[in-house]
Scaffold this motif. Structure first.
Motif, short mmCIF file in Angstrom:
data_model
loop_
_atom_site.label_atom_id
_atom_site.label_comp_id
_atom_site.label_asym_id
_atom_site.label_seq_id
_atom_site.Cartn_x
_atom_site.Cartn_y
_atom_site.Cartn_z
N ASP A 17 0.82 -1.21 0.00
CA ASP A 17 0.00 0.00 0.00
C ASP A 17 0.85 1.26 0.00
O ASP A 17 0.51 2.25 -0.61
CB ASP A 17 -0.92 0.03 1.22
CG ASP A 17 -2.00 -1.03 1.14
OD1 ASP A 17 -2.38 -1.41 0.02
OD2 ASP A 17 -2.45 -1.47 2.20
N ASP A 18 1.98 1.22 0.70
CA ASP A 18 2.85 2.39 0.81
C ASP A 18 4.00 2.26 -0.14
O ASP A 18 4.59 1.20 -0.28
CB ASP A 18 3.40 2.54 2.23
CG ASP A 18 2.29 2.79 3.22
OD1 ASP A 18 2.40 2.24 4.33
OD2 ASP A 18 1.34 3.50 2.89
N GLY A 56 -1.56 -3.25 -8.26
CA GLY A 56 -1.46 -2.00 -7.52
C GLY A 56 -0.51 -1.02 -8.17
O GLY A 56 0.19 -1.33 -9.11
#
Length: 133
Positions: A17-18, A56
């Motif tokens: 996510d980061d 992602g």
């Protein structure tokens, strides 16, 4: 140049996510204590990511299940890897990335892509199935 790349069967990939450090330049990094191949480092232990390459836009973690080491890719390296795994052409990808970053040449991006492929193959995380000029 067309480079067909695939992850080795004993390597799991998980999107993060980061972003561990985005921007131009493809880098893979790990925690201290691992081996080093150019800009890529692996760690002696790491998180247990799921399998698959995901879609992602952030970084990615590759887990070498054979060696028990993980590799962390920044957002740029993860994007390049995702695109190459999907069959993208290296030259077209270099053109696309260079056009999106002012002051970055296509040749520099192509060299970064080649260096990333070399790091991943030298670490036995990925393998080139076919490369054509």
């Amino acid at each position: 140049m067309t480079t067909i790349l695939r992850l080795r069967p004993d390597v799991a990939a998980c999107d993060m996510d980061d972003d561990p450090g985005g921007g131009p330049g493809a880098r893979a990094r790990g925690e201290p204590g691992g081996g080093r191949a150019s800009d890529a480092r692996g760690s002696g232990s790491g998180p247990g990511p799921g399998t698959g390459t995901g879609t992602g836009t952030g970084g990615m973690v590759l887990l070498d299940e054979r060696a028990g080491r993980y590799w962390q890719l920044n957002a740029t390296a993860a994007h390049i890897l995702r695109r190459l795994l999907a069959g993208a052409d290296r030259d077209g990808l270099a053109d696309e990335l260079a056009a999106g970053h002012e002051g970055v040449t296509r040749e520099a991006v192509a060299a970064d892509i080649d260096a990333l492929v070399e790091q991943l193959t030298n670490a036995r995380l990925a393998e080139v199935v076919r490369a054509e000029e």
